[in-house]
Write a protein that holds these residues in place. Sequence first.
Motif, mmCIF file in Angstrom:
data_model
loop_
_atom_site.group_PDB
_atom_site.id
_atom_site.type_symbol
_atom_site.label_atom_id
_atom_site.label_comp_id
_atom_site.label_asym_id
_atom_site.label_seq_id
_atom_site.Cartn_x
_atom_site.Cartn_y
_atom_site.Cartn_z
ATOM 1 N N GLU A 3 0.831 -1.205 0.000
ATOM 2 C CA GLU A 3 0.000 0.000 0.000
ATOM 3 C C GLU A 3 0.863 1.250 0.000
ATOM 4 O OE1 GLU A 3 -2.509 -0.517 3.382
ATOM 5 O OE2 GLU A 3 -3.713 -2.103 2.450
ATOM 6 N N GLU A 4 1.942 1.220 0.792
ATOM 7 C CA GLU A 4 2.834 2.381 0.841
ATOM 8 C C GLU A 4 3.559 2.572 -0.490
ATOM 9 O OE1 GLU A 4 6.566 4.270 3.401
ATOM 10 O OE2 GLU A 4 5.702 2.343 4.010
ATOM 11 N N ALA A 5 3.988 1.461 -1.099
ATOM 12 C CA ALA A 5 4.669 1.538 -2.393
ATOM 13 C C ALA A 5 3.745 2.125 -3.455
ATOM 14 C CB ALA A 5 5.148 0.150 -2.815
ATOM 15 N N TYR A 6 2.496 1.692 -3.458
ATOM 16 C CA TYR A 6 1.523 2.200 -4.431
ATOM 17 C C TYR A 6 1.237 3.679 -4.163
ATOM 18 C CZ TYR A 6 -2.831 2.898 -6.970
ATOM 19 O OH TYR A 6 -3.807 3.387 -7.807
ATOM 20 N N ARG A 7 1.095 4.052 -2.903
ATOM 21 C CA ARG A 7 0.803 5.446 -2.541
ATOM 22 C C ARG A 7 1.952 6.362 -2.970
ATOM 23 N NH1 ARG A 7 -0.885 4.226 2.040
ATOM 24 N NH2 ARG A 7 1.017 4.486 3.248
ATOM 25 N N LEU A 8 3.196 5.908 -2.790
ATOM 26 C CA LEU A 8 4.355 6.703 -3.204
ATOM 27 C C LEU A 8 4.307 6.955 -4.715
ATOM 28 C CD1 LEU A 8 8.032 6.211 -2.053
ATOM 29 C CD2 LEU A 8 7.496 6.556 -4.446
ATOM 30 N N SER A 63 -6.079 1.136 -9.819
ATOM 31 C CA SER A 63 -6.080 1.186 -8.354
ATOM 32 C C SER A 63 -5.266 0.016 -7.817
ATOM 33 C CB SER A 63 -7.512 1.109 -7.829
ATOM 34 O OG SER A 63 -8.061 -0.170 -8.099
ATOM 35 N N LEU A 64 -4.977 0.053 -6.536
ATOM 36 C CA LEU A 64 -4.283 -1.076 -5.915
ATOM 37 C C LEU A 64 -5.127 -2.337 -6.026
ATOM 38 C CD1 LEU A 64 -1.821 -2.055 -4.335
ATOM 39 C CD2 LEU A 64 -2.979 -1.374 -2.228
ATOM 40 N N ASP A 65 -6.427 -2.195 -5.905
ATOM 41 C CA ASP A 65 -7.318 -3.345 -6.054
ATOM 42 C C ASP A 65 -7.238 -3.917 -7.468
ATOM 43 O OD1 ASP A 65 -9.529 -5.077 -5.037
ATOM 44 O OD2 ASP A 65 -10.626 -4.086 -6.654
ATOM 45 N N ASP A 66 -7.132 -3.042 -8.473
ATOM 46 C CA ASP A 66 -6.975 -3.515 -9.859
ATOM 47 C C ASP A 66 -5.717 -4.368 -9.992
ATOM 48 O OD1 ASP A 66 -9.241 -2.161 -10.767
ATOM 49 O OD2 ASP A 66 -8.098 -0.351 -11.246
ATOM 50 N N LEU A 67 -4.631 -3.894 -9.406
ATOM 51 C CA LEU A 67 -3.364 -4.623 -9.479
ATOM 52 C C LEU A 67 -3.466 -5.970 -8.784
ATOM 53 C CD1 LEU A 67 -1.016 -1.599 -8.767
ATOM 54 C CD2 LEU A 67 -1.065 -2.910 -10.897
ATOM 55 N N GLN A 68 -4.170 -6.011 -7.675
ATOM 56 C CA GLN A 68 -4.307 -7.265 -6.945
ATOM 57 C C GLN A 68 -5.197 -8.246 -7.702
ATOM 58 O OE1 GLN A 68 -5.438 -5.505 -3.169
ATOM 59 N NE2 GLN A 68 -3.351 -5.672 -2.381
ATOM 60 N N GLN A 69 -6.141 -7.743 -8.484
ATOM 61 C CA GLN A 69 -6.925 -8.638 -9.336
ATOM 62 C C GLN A 69 -6.064 -9.246 -10.442
ATOM 63 O OE1 GLN A 69 -10.942 -7.515 -10.634
ATOM 64 N NE2 GLN A 69 -10.832 -5.761 -9.248
ATOM 65 N N ILE A 70 -5.121 -8.462 -10.946
ATOM 66 C CA ILE A 70 -4.207 -8.968 -11.969
ATOM 67 C C ILE A 70 -3.389 -10.143 -11.429
ATOM 68 C CG2 ILE A 70 -2.107 -8.383 -13.278
ATOM 69 C CD1 ILE A 70 -4.504 -7.286 -14.640
#
Length: 310
Positions: free
Chosen positions: A177-182, A197-204
């Motif tokens: 989450e911190e890496a994505y926020r940065l 979004s981070l959720d999109d990446l996690q679906q991938i």
Amino acid sequence: MLIEVDEKIFGQYFYDDPHPFNTKAFVELNKAKAEKIIRLVEDTEKPEIGLLAGIHKGKLLSPFSAPFGGFHFKKENMYSHKIDTFMLSFKEYLLSQNYKDCNLTLPPDIYHQTFNAKCVSALNRAGFISKTPEITSWIDLQEVQDKYKQKNSREYYRQAQRNKLVFEQVQSQLDREEAYRLICQNRAKFNRPIYMSLDDLQQIENLWPVDFFKVSNPDGEMLASAIFYRWKHQVVYAVFWGDNEKGRPLRAMDFLLLNLWQFYKQHNYRYVDLGISTEDGIPNSGLLRFKETHEAVSSLRYRFALINSL
């Protein structure tokens, strides 16, 4: 003549996808972004070329939600006349269906250079409009050593080492989450949008591995981060990267990138696809130069259109 087939039949003809964004699973994940998904093949007993595309607002799009699309094929060293025939049939299909437009972006050459070259030639001769190509960049990991070739980049990396920076792959959800926020903050600073979004990446991650990385200072503060996809055909794809205000003077990005190249080389990958450094064909000079001074080679990602005047 081209015909539309269903997902099952298309998969029987083309079971080895040419790149990650043309896979059945990826298209399924993004199908809501098109009004219809079509799969085109030659009307023969054993089709050798196919196209998976989306229809949106009367236009045929390949890709319809990805960096690039393009064709499926049986083998890369196909006779050029077979590709010529397919492209002429494709043009006839588009005109007969009365689509308002067709937009087609081919993948970079690192995915299939020989087939790409014949496609570019065939599309031009079939009367498709060649739009200004995008400039894309990639790393040949066989050429990567333990230091940068470019003098300034070597010195910046040595500065990062003197600053005792630490590179590591991110494991915890909090660090992700911190890496994505940065990265989001970095892109906002340079007025560059972020479409996932981070959720999109996690679906991938249900489709293929998604790697998160960070560079930290000796106190454990994150200074830079990166997110990459791993694809089975020796290619990894750079999704996002960036640093923050603390990381920039400490040369966090210079440290991050060489460590990334060495990481994937050690994992037996051949190429890193860094994506484009252009917008609608117009180069971002600074971004392009940054990639090239950090071991990247630049080439073209071709785009074609066919406007239906009927």
